[in-house]
Motif scaffolding. Structure first.
Motif, PDB file in Angstrom:
ATOM      1  N   ILE A  83      27.215  10.497  91.441  1.00  0.00           N
ATOM      2  CA  ILE A  83      25.827  10.236  91.050  1.00  0.00           C
ATOM      3  C   ILE A  83      24.877  10.640  92.170  1.00  0.00           C
ATOM      4  O   ILE A  83      23.840  11.276  91.933  1.00  0.00           O
ATOM      5  N   PHE A  98      24.063   8.902  82.199  1.00  0.00           N
ATOM      6  CA  PHE A  98      25.222   9.354  82.967  1.00  0.00           C
ATOM      7  C   PHE A  98      26.481   8.986  82.207  1.00  0.00           C
ATOM      8  O   PHE A  98      26.757   7.809  81.957  1.00  0.00           O
ATOM      9  N   ALA A 120      25.064   1.263  89.678  1.00  0.00           N
ATOM     10  CA  ALA A 120      24.150   2.405  89.674  1.00  0.00           C
ATOM     11  C   ALA A 120      22.960   2.156  88.757  1.00  0.00           C
ATOM     12  O   ALA A 120      21.816   2.509  89.081  1.00  0.00           O
ATOM     13  N   ILE A 126      20.678   5.407  87.627  1.00  0.00           N
ATOM     14  CA  ILE A 126      20.842   5.865  86.255  1.00  0.00           C
ATOM     15  C   ILE A 126      20.153   4.861  85.337  1.00  0.00           C
ATOM     16  O   ILE A 126      20.000   3.684  85.690  1.00  0.00           O
TER      17      ILE A 126
END
Length: 279
Positions: A83, A98, A120, A126
């Motif tokens: 990422i 994602f 994340a 994301i």
């Protein structure tokens, strides 16, 4: 409704000027989803290079879990560092969607990977955690409550997810990106394309014996997939601006006529019940 699958954008044989022209033309035509992946060659780099100044004009979707230097595939590190790398090369501060990219069911269910996606998302790196794949793994992802979107094959010859997963996904409010909407253009081959991606779809077309009527095959296939129940966006990959423009014009015509949809439904009911999603 129509998105750009940016796999072909990543081909080294595609000149930089053509990649730039294609990506900008997509946005100019009103396409608002660009879908790429770690494994698509130069695609992520080119999306960042040419569209960073227009980042707020589109939803950015990518995929990962593998191919990160210094860490093993399908580890928390491959998710985290993948990422971070994607953010860097695409010159953005967030990835809208994602996907874990076609990993098998046992990998998909691992708590350490799912927790890394949660971290994340909580950090704002994301916005939506997603899964791209087929069959058992896709069904689990759609039912698990751990993902906000899925990506799966939806086309005339590949309807397993359309019948078995998308109704439930829509009821749960999941986004659905339909890939391979034109079935790898399998109709273009007069003989079996042995060893090519279109081979299985070519075989299925021979069995289904569909008739597009007055439509060309590309329009017949794309209008079916783009307007299939539960589909949020259908992504078509191309390296040619003229194909992109044609696809936009096709989708603007709306769903297929009811009589063609009945033909497709009847053919699938007769022949397609035992066919799984093509991975």
């Amino acid at each position: 409704m129509l998105g750009l699958g940016a796999g072909q954008v990543g081909a080294e044989a595609l000149p930089e000027a053509e990649a730039e022209r294609l990506l900008h033309r997509a946005l100019d035509l009103g396409i608002t989803l660009i879908d790429t992946a770690r494994g698509y060659g130069l695609s992520e780099e080119r999306v960042g290079r040419y569209l960073a100044s227009r980042r707020d004009e589109f939803v950015l979707s990518t995929k990962g879990g593998y191919g990160v230097e210094g860490v093993g595939d399908w580890t928390p590190g491959s998710i985290r560092l993948g990422i971070e790398r994607a953010l860097r090369v695409m010159r953005t501060d967030r990835i809208d969607i994602f996907h874990l990219h076609s990993c098998p069911p046992d990998t998909l269910r691992r708590d350490d990977l799912l927790a890394e996606l949660d971290r994340a998302r909580d950090a704002g790196l994301i916005r939506v955690a997603a899964y791209s794949g087929e069959n058992e793994a896709l069904a689990w992802a759609a039912e698990s409550g751990r993902f906000g979107s899925i990506q799966t094959s939806v086309n005339l010859t590949d309807q397993w997810s359309l019948h078995h997963v998308l109704p439930g996904a829509a009821a749960r409010g999941l986004g659905v990106i339909a890939k391979r909407p034109i079935a790898n253009a399998a109709w273009q081959f007069s003989k079996r394309p042995v060893g090519q991606y279109a081979e299985v779809y070519w075989e299925r077309l021979q069995t289904l014996r569909l008739d597009p009527g007055d439509l060309d095959w590309n329009e017949f296939a794309l209008r079916f997939s783009a307007f299939a129940p539960g589909v949020s966006s259908a992504i078509v990959g191309t390296a040619r601006v003229e194909n992109l423009e044609r696809n936009v014009a096709v989708v603007e015509k709306g769903p297929l006529p009811a009589e063609l949809l009945r033909q497709i439904e009847a053919a699938w009911a007769e022949h397609g019940q035992g066919w799984g999603g093509e991975v």
